[in-house]
Design a protein around this motif. Structure first.
Motif: not given
Length: 159
Positions: A79-83
């Motif tokens: 999920v981190l790359p979407m933040l």
């Protein structure tokens, strides 16, 4: 680096006036010192003895209030790359404990609070002084270096 700081001051004291700019500077200096320059976000809650005690008992099994509790982010890696910013996690700092320790250790309340902020931020990054003597020494050395960059004295002297 951009730092998004969420600050909840559920407990306030006239002996310790917190300014967002000072808090952000301490956290940014800490992050840069350990080579993190990406955008980050962190939450800080300033609480009383009761809330600190409750959380310390619930999450660490310790039946007392404590100066700082660290809750690293548990957002899944995918999920981190979407933040927009890397979520470091949350710090819960017990203002009455910080004030009591500052008094006992003959330190300025804001200096001791800043030390707890640096200490907690390092915990959010995975540093842990309770795993081994070597880890404790590494974390202590980082804190001393970071606090020196902030113009503060070695908090471990005279202990």
């Amino acid at each position: 680096m951009k730092l998004n700081l969420s600050l909840q001051q559920e407990f306030k004291s006239s002996d310790l006036v917190l300014k967002r700019v000072q808090l952000k500077k301490a956290i940014e200096v800490t992050l840069r010192h350990v080579d993190i320059d990406s955008d980050c976000e962190i939450g800080i809650a300033c609480v009383d003895h009761e809330e600190s005690h409750r959380l310390n008992l619930e999450y660490r099994g310790k039946d007392k209030s404590t100066n700082v509790l660290s809750f690293p982010s548990d957002i899944p890696e995918e999920v981190l790359p979407m933040l927009d910013a890397f979520p470091l996690g949350d710090l819960v700092i017990c203002i009455p404990v910080v004030l009591q320790e500052a008094d006992q250790q003959h330190k300025k309340p804001l200096d001791h609070f800043t030390h707890m902020l640096v200490h907690g931020t390092l915990h959010l990054l995975g540093y842990d002084h309770e795993t081994s003597d070597e880890d404790a020494e590494e974390m202590e050395a980082l804190e001393i270096e970071i606090l020196a960059k902030l113009g503060l004295a070695n908090p471990y002297q005279d202990q």
